[in-house]
Structures are given as C-alpha cells and as structure tokens.
Scaffold this motif. Structure first.
Motif, PDB file in Angstrom:
ATOM      1  N   ARG A 105      -3.440   0.311  -3.489  1.00 18.01           N
ATOM      2  CA  ARG A 105      -3.426  -0.826  -2.578  1.00 18.01           C
ATOM      3  C   ARG A 105      -3.500  -2.078  -3.426  1.00 18.01           C
ATOM      4  O   ARG A 105      -4.353  -2.196  -4.313  1.00 18.01           O
ATOM      5  CB  ARG A 105      -4.616  -0.762  -1.616  1.00 18.01           C
ATOM      6  CG  ARG A 105      -4.545   0.404  -0.631  1.00 18.01           C
ATOM      7  CD  ARG A 105      -5.885   0.637   0.052  1.00 18.01           C
ATOM      8  NE  ARG A 105      -6.336  -0.536   0.804  1.00 18.01           N
ATOM      9  CZ  ARG A 105      -7.551  -0.631   1.347  1.00 18.01           C
ATOM     10  NH1 ARG A 105      -8.439   0.352   1.192  1.00 18.01           N
ATOM     11  NH2 ARG A 105      -7.895  -1.702   2.017  1.00 18.01           N
ATOM     12  N   ALA A 106      -2.585  -3.018  -3.186  1.00 20.76           N
ATOM     13  CA  ALA A 106      -2.498  -4.196  -4.050  1.00 20.76           C
ATOM     14  C   ALA A 106      -2.201  -5.446  -3.233  1.00 20.76           C
ATOM     15  O   ALA A 106      -1.527  -5.394  -2.200  1.00 20.76           O
ATOM     16  CB  ALA A 106      -1.419  -4.005  -5.111  1.00 20.76           C
ATOM     17  N   LEU A 107      -2.721  -6.552  -3.724  1.00 18.63           N
ATOM     18  CA  LEU A 107      -2.480  -7.872  -3.160  1.00 18.63           C
ATOM     19  C   LEU A 107      -1.770  -8.667  -4.245  1.00 18.63           C
ATOM     20  O   LEU A 107      -2.316  -8.854  -5.338  1.00 18.63           O
ATOM     21  CB  LEU A 107      -3.802  -8.528  -2.776  1.00 18.63           C
ATOM     22  CG  LEU A 107      -3.766  -9.739  -1.842  1.00 18.63           C
ATOM     23  CD1 LEU A 107      -3.195  -9.356  -0.486  1.00 18.63           C
ATOM     24  CD2 LEU A 107      -5.160 -10.319  -1.692  1.00 18.63           C
ATOM     25  N   ILE A 108      -0.550  -9.116  -3.956  1.00 21.11           N
ATOM     26  CA  ILE A 108       0.301  -9.679  -5.002  1.00 21.11           C
ATOM     27  C   ILE A 108       0.636 -11.132  -4.693  1.00 21.11           C
ATOM     28  O   ILE A 108       1.218 -11.443  -3.648  1.00 21.11           O
ATOM     29  CB  ILE A 108       1.591  -8.846  -5.138  1.00 21.11           C
ATOM     30  CG1 ILE A 108       1.240  -7.375  -5.382  1.00 21.11           C
ATOM     31  CG2 ILE A 108       2.460  -9.379  -6.274  1.00 21.11           C
ATOM     32  CD1 ILE A 108       2.357  -6.420  -5.074  1.00 21.11           C
ATOM     33  N   GLU A 136       0.836  -1.200   0.000  1.00 23.83           N
ATOM     34  CA  GLU A 136       0.000   0.000   0.000  1.00 23.83           C
ATOM     35  C   GLU A 136       0.867   1.244   0.000  1.00 23.83           C
ATOM     36  O   GLU A 136       1.786   1.383   0.823  1.00 23.83           O
ATOM     37  CB  GLU A 136      -0.915   0.012   1.227  1.00 23.83           C
ATOM     38  CG  GLU A 136      -1.811   1.248   1.302  1.00 23.83           C
ATOM     39  CD  GLU A 136      -2.805   1.204   2.440  1.00 23.83           C
ATOM     40  OE1 GLU A 136      -3.263   2.289   2.875  1.00 23.83           O
ATOM     41  OE2 GLU A 136      -3.132   0.089   2.917  1.00 23.83           O
ATOM     42  N   VAL A 137       0.593   2.126  -0.937  1.00 27.04           N
ATOM     43  CA  VAL A 137       1.223   3.440  -0.950  1.00 27.04           C
ATOM     44  C   VAL A 137       0.326   4.377  -0.162  1.00 27.04           C
ATOM     45  O   VAL A 137      -0.897   4.379  -0.353  1.00 27.04           O
ATOM     46  CB  VAL A 137       1.404   3.954  -2.391  1.00 27.04           C
ATOM     47  CG1 VAL A 137       1.980   5.377  -2.383  1.00 27.04           C
ATOM     48  CG2 VAL A 137       2.302   3.013  -3.183  1.00 27.04           C
ATOM     49  N   GLY A 167       2.451 -14.610 -10.024  1.00 29.27           N
ATOM     50  CA  GLY A 167       1.700 -14.787 -11.264  1.00 29.27           C
ATOM     51  C   GLY A 167       0.418 -14.001 -11.375  1.00 29.27           C
ATOM     52  O   GLY A 167      -0.211 -13.987 -12.431  1.00 29.27           O
ATOM     53  N   LYS A 168      -0.011 -13.308 -10.319  1.00 28.96           N
ATOM     54  CA  LYS A 168      -1.233 -12.512 -10.418  1.00 28.96           C
ATOM     55  C   LYS A 168      -1.260 -11.460  -9.316  1.00 28.96           C
ATOM     56  O   LYS A 168      -0.571 -11.578  -8.301  1.00 28.96           O
ATOM     57  CB  LYS A 168      -2.485 -13.381 -10.336  1.00 28.96           C
ATOM     58  CG  LYS A 168      -2.693 -14.059  -9.000  1.00 28.96           C
ATOM     59  CD  LYS A 168      -3.993 -14.854  -8.976  1.00 28.96           C
ATOM     60  CE  LYS A 168      -4.226 -15.493  -7.606  1.00 28.96           C
ATOM     61  NZ  LYS A 168      -5.499 -16.244  -7.558  1.00 28.96           N
ATOM     62  N   ALA A 169      -2.069 -10.428  -9.543  1.00 30.45           N
ATOM     63  CA  ALA A 169      -2.202  -9.369  -8.550  1.00 30.45           C
ATOM     64  C   ALA A 169      -3.622  -8.826  -8.578  1.00 30.45           C
ATOM     65  O   ALA A 169      -4.299  -8.861  -9.614  1.00 30.45           O
ATOM     66  CB  ALA A 169      -1.201  -8.246  -8.812  1.00 30.45           C
ATOM     67  N   LEU A 170      -4.068  -8.333  -7.449  1.00 24.68           N
ATOM     68  CA  LEU A 170      -5.352  -7.666  -7.324  1.00 24.68           C
ATOM     69  C   LEU A 170      -5.097  -6.248  -6.840  1.00 24.68           C
ATOM     70  O   LEU A 170      -4.168  -6.002  -6.057  1.00 24.68           O
ATOM     71  CB  LEU A 170      -6.248  -8.396  -6.320  1.00 24.68           C
ATOM     72  CG  LEU A 170      -6.617  -9.851  -6.610  1.00 24.68           C
ATOM     73  CD1 LEU A 170      -7.333 -10.463  -5.406  1.00 24.68           C
ATOM     74  CD2 LEU A 170      -7.476  -9.958  -7.854  1.00 24.68           C
ATOM     75  N   VAL A 171      -5.923  -5.321  -7.282  1.00 26.43           N
ATOM     76  CA  VAL A 171      -5.823  -3.938  -6.815  1.00 26.43           C
ATOM     77  C   VAL A 171      -7.189  -3.481  -6.343  1.00 26.43           C
ATOM     78  O   VAL A 171      -8.220  -4.008  -6.776  1.00 26.43           O
ATOM     79  CB  VAL A 171      -5.307  -2.995  -7.921  1.00 26.43           C
ATOM     80  CG1 VAL A 171      -3.865  -3.320  -8.280  1.00 26.43           C
ATOM     81  CG2 VAL A 171      -6.194  -3.053  -9.143  1.00 26.43           C
ATOM     82  N   GLN A 172      -7.182  -2.498  -5.448  1.00 25.89           N
ATOM     83  CA  GLN A 172      -8.451  -1.934  -5.022  1.00 25.89           C
ATOM     84  C   GLN A 172      -8.979  -1.017  -6.118  1.00 25.89           C
ATOM     85  O   GLN A 172      -8.272  -0.158  -6.642  1.00 25.89           O
ATOM     86  CB  GLN A 172      -8.300  -1.133  -3.738  1.00 25.89           C
ATOM     87  CG  GLN A 172      -9.649  -0.689  -3.175  1.00 25.89           C
ATOM     88  CD  GLN A 172      -9.528   0.431  -2.170  1.00 25.89           C
ATOM     89  OE1 GLN A 172      -8.857   1.420  -2.435  1.00 25.89           O
ATOM     90  NE2 GLN A 172     -10.165   0.267  -1.025  1.00 25.89           N
TER      91      GLN A 172
END
Length: 237
Positions: A76-79, A70-71, A82-87
């Motif tokens: 905000r990201a979940l890494i 999170e900056v 091989g994949k990532a999610l962002v808010q």
C-alpha cells in the motif's frame, strides 16, 4: 497582376504568422499535460497486473496530485510527485528512492502524477504526428537520470515514456499508455505496458476507470496507510 500576387503573398505571410502565434508553447504544453494528469475529481481504476504468467489485482485512486495505490494482499503506497510513503508496521514510512512495485517492472515513482515542474530544463526533441517529444532530467529526487515523454498534443496525455538510469544514454525502460478513455474531462490510459530492457521482461496493466467522489480525503493522507485497508474489491478480483 503584380498587385494580386503581392496580396496573395501578404495573405500567406499573415496566415503563417497567425498560426505561429497560436502555436502552443512548451510551457503551455506541459501545463496542459499537468492539468490532464491531475485528478480534479477523485477517480479509481481497478487494475489487473500481468507479468509473464503471473497476475495480480490492484486499485489505483487519485485525488489532486496524490495517488493511492494498493495491491490486493500486498503493498500500500501513497505517491506524491517526488516522494512516496508505504505502509510499514502499521504506519506510513518514507519509501526508499527507486523502490519497485513487487513482481512488476514499475517503480512507485512511475505512478506519480505528472506536474509542469517535473523536468529540469525541458526541451522539445521532436514534433510529429506521433506526438511531441519532450526530454529532460528529473527535477524531483528520482532513480532516473533522464526522462523522455511523448505527448498527445491535442488531448495532452503522455502516450510513451522512456526511462534512462545511471547515465543519460542508458535506456532501461519503455512505457506505453494506450486505450485512452475520457473521465470527467481527463484522458486516462486503459492499458499500460512497461518493457524492462536489461531484464527482457514486461508488465501489462489493464485499468478500468470510474469516478470515486465517495472516497474519503483521509485516504490520500498518511492516515490512509494506518490500520487495515478500507478498499472494497470487485467480486471477480
């Protein structure tokens, strides 16, 4: 005399054979790197980001093979490997492959935990006191065509990464991890520098690590991206 010489030769051959037998295989080396990179105990780094004259603050938290990044007042990201999610709009949304961390020379995937299966057909291209160099194409979906890792053989952290994009001859970025610190038996970088070769820019991260056993497991799930941030920031950030 001949007997003594023969005995010495036999001893040399035996020592050489023993050293070879004890040498770490590539699979063992990559397994060691993956074990070091994994967060067996949840950990947090308070991060200061510098790019040119711009500075920012971020928090990086790890649990197992998942990273929450999170900056402050930003992404905000979940890494995962091989994949990532962002808010996005108050929910967790899949990140576009190659998504950059704003105002840096990093992609979200650059923050993923290394795994032993990260490279397709990895090869050792060099082995010197500077480290073991392992080269391979990404096995996971990636914005890169080739990754080249320099590994500290004794402690197993990656200390240098070269990123090739488009083709396996187009070097676009070099990352250096230094000021290593040991936390709960794992070596973590206290400083990361990323050089963007085409743009002539660089980004520096300074990371202050600590154990974070109190962090709820839900932070490392899509639910952690829903609603307001739960991150508490240091007073000086």
């Amino acid at each position: 005399m001949i007997t003594r010489v023969s005995s010495r030769l036999a001893l040399i051959v035996l020592v050489a054979a023993t050293s070879t037998a004890r040498a770490e295989s590539l699979a063992e080396l990559l397994g060691g790197v993956a074990a070091n990179a994994r967060f067996d105990v949840p950990a947090r780094a308070d991060v200061r980001i510098t790019r040119g004259t711009a500075t920012g603050r971020a928090a990086m938290l790890g649990r197992g093979r998942v990273v929450y990044f999170e900056v402050r007042d930003g992404v905000r990201a979940l890494i995962h490997p091989g994949k990532a999610l962002v808010q996005s709009g108050g929910r967790a949304a899949p990140a576009v492959m190659g998504l950059a961390l704003p105002a840096t020379d990093l992609l979200l995937e650059d923050l993923a935990v290394f795994t032993a299966s990260m490279l397709r057909t990895p090869l050792v291209s060099d082995d010197s006191p500077a480290g073991v160099v392992v080269t391979g194409e990404p096995a996971y979906p990636s914005a890169y065509a080739l990754l080249v890792f320099t590994i500290d053989r004794d402690r197993h952290p990656i200390v240098r990464t070269q990123y090739y994009q488009g083709t396996t001859s187009n070097l676009v970025k070099v990352r250096r991890d230094g000021a290593l610190v040991e936390l709960d038996g794992h070596w973590r970088p206290g400083e990361v520098t990323v050089e963007n070769l085409p743009d002539g820019t660089s980004t520096q991260l300074r990371l202050a690590w600590r154990a974070a056993r109190e962090v709820p497991a839900s932070l490392f799930t899509p639910a952690g991206l829903r609603g307001p941030s739960s991150i508490e920031w240091p007073p000086d950030s």
